[in-house]
Motif scaffolding. Structure first.
Motif, PDB file in Angstrom:
ATOM      1  N   ASP A  31      18.791  19.557  29.041  1.00 11.79           N
ATOM      2  CA  ASP A  31      20.067  20.199  28.762  1.00 11.79           C
ATOM      3  C   ASP A  31      20.447  19.963  27.305  1.00 11.79           C
ATOM      4  OD1 ASP A  31      20.371  21.167  31.327  1.00 11.79           O
ATOM      5  OD2 ASP A  31      21.428  19.372  32.031  1.00 11.79           O
ATOM      6  N   GLU A  32      21.163  20.919  26.729  1.00 10.29           N
ATOM      7  CA  GLU A  32      21.572  20.843  25.337  1.00 10.29           C
ATOM      8  C   GLU A  32      23.002  21.368  25.207  1.00 10.29           C
ATOM      9  OE1 GLU A  32      17.154  21.505  23.304  1.00 10.29           O
ATOM     10  OE2 GLU A  32      18.672  23.051  23.119  1.00 10.29           O
ATOM     11  N   GLU A  66      32.752  13.121  32.982  1.00 13.98           N
ATOM     12  CA  GLU A  66      32.659  14.487  33.485  1.00 13.98           C
ATOM     13  C   GLU A  66      31.245  14.669  34.029  1.00 13.98           C
ATOM     14  OE1 GLU A  66      31.839  18.513  33.977  1.00 13.98           O
ATOM     15  OE2 GLU A  66      30.886  17.386  32.371  1.00 13.98           O
ATOM     16  N   PRO A  67      31.076  14.841  35.343  1.00 14.07           N
ATOM     17  CA  PRO A  67      29.744  14.795  35.952  1.00 14.07           C
ATOM     18  C   PRO A  67      28.885  16.028  35.705  1.00 14.07           C
ATOM     19  CG  PRO A  67      31.412  15.205  37.633  1.00 14.07           C
ATOM     20  CD  PRO A  67      32.142  14.938  36.357  1.00 14.07           C
ATOM     21  N   GLU A  68      29.496  17.214  35.590  1.00  9.22           N
ATOM     22  CA  GLU A  68      28.708  18.447  35.520  1.00  9.22           C
ATOM     23  C   GLU A  68      27.832  18.498  34.273  1.00  9.22           C
ATOM     24  OE1 GLU A  68      27.242  22.112  36.783  1.00  9.22           O
ATOM     25  OE2 GLU A  68      28.460  20.626  37.853  1.00  9.22           O
ATOM     26  N   HIS A  69      28.368  18.052  33.134  1.00 10.78           N
ATOM     27  CA  HIS A  69      27.621  18.087  31.875  1.00 10.78           C
ATOM     28  C   HIS A  69      27.293  16.690  31.360  1.00 10.78           C
ATOM     29  CE1 HIS A  69      30.193  21.947  31.554  1.00 10.78           C
ATOM     30  NE2 HIS A  69      29.049  22.217  32.157  1.00 10.78           N
ATOM     31  N   SER A 128      29.244  10.410  24.676  1.00  6.80           N
ATOM     32  CA  SER A 128      27.989  11.149  24.777  1.00  6.80           C
ATOM     33  C   SER A 128      28.146  12.256  25.809  1.00  6.80           C
ATOM     34  CB  SER A 128      26.829  10.221  25.163  1.00  6.80           C
ATOM     35  OG  SER A 128      27.040   9.673  26.459  1.00  6.80           O
ATOM     36  N   ILE A 129      27.272  13.248  25.716  1.00 12.01           N
ATOM     37  CA  ILE A 129      27.238  14.338  26.692  1.00 12.01           C
ATOM     38  C   ILE A 129      25.816  14.848  26.774  1.00 12.01           C
ATOM     39  CG2 ILE A 129      27.866  16.070  24.955  1.00 12.01           C
ATOM     40  CD1 ILE A 129      29.338  17.598  27.141  1.00 12.01           C
ATOM     41  N   ASP A 130      25.391  15.187  27.984  1.00 14.27           N
ATOM     42  CA  ASP A 130      24.038  15.723  28.169  1.00 14.27           C
ATOM     43  C   ASP A 130      23.949  17.169  27.696  1.00 14.27           C
ATOM     44  OD1 ASP A 130      23.317  13.314  29.298  1.00 14.27           O
ATOM     45  OD2 ASP A 130      23.633  13.998  31.348  1.00 14.27           O
TER      46      ASP A 130
END
Length: 793
Positions: free
Chosen positions: A213-214, A170-173, A200-202
């Motif tokens: 970003d959190e 998922e590119p947005e996050h 993982s996710i940003d």
């Protein structure tokens, strides 16, 4: 009752009447849902319990990767993260945020009790199904499940070789998720299964203080399962699992400033102005919701391990089952708990928990006049908890207290800390049995009971650490550090205690088959959640220990009890093309356990007197054709505290609503609990298109609705989450054999701003002398669209 509730009931009745006529010319059969809600594999249609199940396919198709995301598809089930813990609620009942609580909504994984709230945040991997059992499950599940149970079953080795690789992006996050499963026979009698996850996710919340970003999350799990069947009589399964789930930052914003003029001066000091003043204009409080926050950094690092050995042995027509489990976790967390980018204070905590359990049960065959299941259960656990409230050397809080306590005291506070140590050992033993008497071919009576005995031993020490890092003795009222920390309602102490309690929980259910497919039931059961010791209180009760009589803390709390009444029915319609499940319930709670924020830095445990929760639950499926499946569910919940004179007060709550004998607490009698929307529901459709070239397109659409609800445990009417409708969708292209699949997954496509939890800002009212504050609020993830690919080989 609101109009939409009347409409919902009308729709349910209309479905019951109209479906047979609409589908009699084309009646595709629904796939039967199998569950283990009664510790046997049974059809969901035959189980006299309000239970919902999500299969492995639904979990994968909907991108459900944790308990938190299950809530979208099970009305009346919710999970929220808070500043210092996690809440799981079923029918509006949850445990509150305190590591000393057992969980009202008990979690089980392959029959092993996962009783600590921290474990509910662990990611899902390679599951067979998830079952949500509503209402007390006191007999077969037992331990403390006053609200219900979450039963998770992991996938087992199969008789055929299989391998599956799934990847999501998922590119947005910046979300990435990779899963690998290998399974199959190793020999004629041994099968194996290996499942690996890394994700993982940003994050979606911009931290303008740190420029990142959190929350940035990372999950890792590896699970190995071996199944040995030496002959037809034995089935032995060993599961080994190691995992971690880590987060950097939080999905929190500071919102909605509040100002209340001083009774002495008639002037209010906004918290934003106070921060600017005490930081010499270097910091401006942002209270506008824009997916941005300020923070000096938060983290949560969690490591888990689990070993489960399940042995089944056929003894004639009976089955003997033994489940041995070891479950452990450690975590380290840092909370920048002033929730601002200004240097204020933070809380560093860690916990080390381990448990060993053993269950032995025997089950008779079901197809007899009287069938039964019974057994023994043992569990021993140990918990060590430590946290420290730390004040940075450049803290604006220390500056704020210069005028109140003097420059000398303020300088002592810079770099100081107040620490807590808590240890607890728990031993539990239980005996249980449940029998079913088939009075006639159509009617049966189910009777069960469980006797539980539990002991707990605990110690808690609160002590101060000087600005030079030296641990200080308790001291007296004139000790400088005691004077300083007393301004935050912290009182040094050292206490210990032990509890020895037992409980008997009966159940009776009447079940009647209307015909070969439809069934009605009525049940009565009781439940209890054991009492314990408050882990996080910053002061002890004055009769036990403490320096300042004016600072009243908490230590021991009593068990929570519930009586539950339920009637329901399960109906198969349209020649098997549709089904409808309905349940009405009433739960009466006594001494409900709650966690109360003291307005400064502490959460104190208290028993909330009495509460009643009642409502209606409906869910169903309808296979309109072989290619179209319609799904829906709804829950109406009426929650009322019938006796709760010692609730926490929200900031600025009127004197008239406060307890006359103790103005620091308020009377919540007659009020509704937080996070209990009156109505929740979902409606979904699955539509499959088969192409002549051997490909198929599977389209899934889900609408998730929630009524408005209070967001704060203080029941502050100024902060309510508005009603919302959320849309999730999935489009997947694959070959007919499903050897490969390419999917597009959209979540929260309506981009709703949803707050599952909020609370008053710590120390804000202290800094502003009680005239200014605000809230910190957790936000769910906004709109996201991901691409997912799967290969089976």
């Amino acid at each position: 009752m609101k109009a939409y509730q009347h409409n919902f009931l009308a729709m349910a009745i209309a479905l019951h009447i109209a479906v047979p006529a609409a589908a009699q010319n084309n009646s595709p059969a629904l796939e039967e849902v199998m569950v283990t809600a009664q510790k046997r594999e049974q059809s969901l249609r035959d189980v006299p319990i309000s239970v919902s199940a999500l299969s492995s396919k639904k979990l994968e198709d909907a991108g459900i990767t944790s308990i938190e995301r299950v809530a979208d598809y099970i009305p009346g089930f919710n999970m929220t993260q808070t500043g210092i813990g996690t809440n799981i609620a079923i029918r509006g009942i949850s445990s509150g945020v305190n590591p000393g609580f057992e969980q009202s909504a008990a979690q089980y994984v392959d029959g092993i009790h996962f009783g600590r709230s921290q474990l509910s945040r662990a990611p899902f991997l390679d599951l067979e199904r998830v079952e949500i059992l509503r209402g007390p499950q006191s007999i077969l599940f037992g331990k403390n499940s006053t609200a219900g149970a979450i039963s998770i079953t992991t996938a087992k080795p199969g008789s055929e070789h299989e391998a599956k690789l799934t990847a999501l992006y998922e590119p947005e996050h910046g979300e990435k998720d990779i899963r690998l499963v290998l399974s199959g026979p190793i020999s004629d009698t041994v099968g194996g299964r290996l499942a690996i996850l890394h994700s993982s996710i940003d994050g979606f919340m911009e931290n303008t203080t740190l420029g990142r970003d959190e929350s940035g999350d990372e999950n890792r799990v590896i699970r190995a399962t071996l199944e040995w069947q030496p002959n037809d009589l034995w089935d032995i399964t060993l599961k080994l699992e190691d995992g971690s789930f880590d987060s950097e930052g939080r999905n929190i914003e500071v919102v909605k400033p509040i100002e209340i003029p001083s009774q002495q001066t008639g002037v209010a000091t906004p918290y934003a102005n106070a921060l600017q003043f005490f930081t010499q204009g270097q910091y401006l409080l942002d209270t506008t919701h824009d997916w941005k926050r300020q923070s000096n950094g938060d983290f949560s690092y969690n490591d888990t391990e689990n070993v489960t050995l399940t042995i089944e042995r056929e003894l004639g027509e009976h089955t003997l089952t033994a489940i041995t489990g070891y479950n452990a976790y450690t975590y380290d967390e840092l909370c920048d708990c002033d929730f601002t980018g200004a240097p204020g204070f933070n809380i560093l905590s860690n916990e080390d928990y381990s448990q060993v359990s053993q269950e032995i049960r025997i089950a008779s065959p079901e197809d007899t006049r009287f069938s039964y299941i019974g057994g023994l259960f043992f569990q021993s656990s140990s918990m060590k908890f430590h946290d420290a409230i730390r004040v940075p050397t450049d803290s604006f809080i220390a500056t704020a207290f210069t005028s109140q306590l003097g420059a000398t005291a303020a300088n002592l506070l810079r770099g100081a800390a107040s620490n807590r140590e808590f240890e607890q050992d728990t031993d539990l033993a239980a005996i249980f049995a449940q029998g079913t008497w088939n009075v006639t071919d159509l009617s049966r009576v189910i009777v069960g009971a469980r006797y539980t005995a539990e002991t707990k031993e605990a110690t808690r020490t609160q002590y101060h650490v000087s600005n030079t890092g030296v641990a200080l003795p308790q001291g007296g009222p004139s000790d400088p550090y005691n004077i300083i920390w007393s301004q935050f309602k912290i009182d040094p102490h050292s206490i210990s205690g032990d509890r020895d309690e037992s409980g008997f929980t009966p159940l009776i259910t009447l079940q009647h088959d209307l015909n070969g497919t439809d069934m009605l039931y009525a049940s009565f059961t009781t439940g209890f959640k054991s009492g314990g010791f408050d882990v996080r209180a910053n002061a002890a009760p004055n009769e036990l220990d403490g320096v300042y009589p004016a600072i009243e803390g908490t230590w021991e709390f009593e068990e929570e009890k519930v009586k539950n009444y339920e009637i329901g029915g399960k109906f198969v319609l349209a020649d098997g093309a549709a089904e409808l499940n309905v349940a009405a319930f009433r739960s009466e709670f006594k001494d409900m356990q709650t966690s109360q924020f003291d307005g400064s830095l502490s959460f104190n445990v208290t028993n909330a007197g009495q509460a009643v929760v009642q409502g209606l639950e409906v869910d169903g499926r309808w296979a309109l054709t072989d290619n179209i499946l319609l799904r829906g569910a709804g829950a109406y919940i009426d929650f009322e505290y019938t006796d709760f004179p010692n609730s926490q007060c929200y900031f600025g709550q009127p004197i008239a609503e406060r307890n006359p004998t103790n103005p620091d607490v308020c009377d919540a009698t007659g009020k509704r609990r937080e996070f209990t929307p009156e109505f929740q529901g979902n409606l979904g459709i699955d539509y499959t298109i088969h192409f002549s070239n051997g490909l198929q397109l599977v389209n899934t659409l889900d609408l998730i609705y929630s009524d408005d609800y209070l967001t704060t445990p203080s029941l502050d009417p100024r902060f309510t989450q508005d009603a919302y409708t959320k849309i999730n969708a999935r489009i997947a292209l694959s070959d007919n054999s499903e050897k490969w699949e390419l999917a597009l997954i959209g979540k929260n496509l309506t981009d709703e701003s949803i707050i599952p939890y909020a609370n008053g800002l710590p120390v804000a009212s202290v800094v502003t002398r009680g005239t200014g504050s605000g809230y910190y609020a957790f936000y769910e993830r906004p709109r996201s669209v991901a691409i997912q690919g799967t290969i089976r080989f």
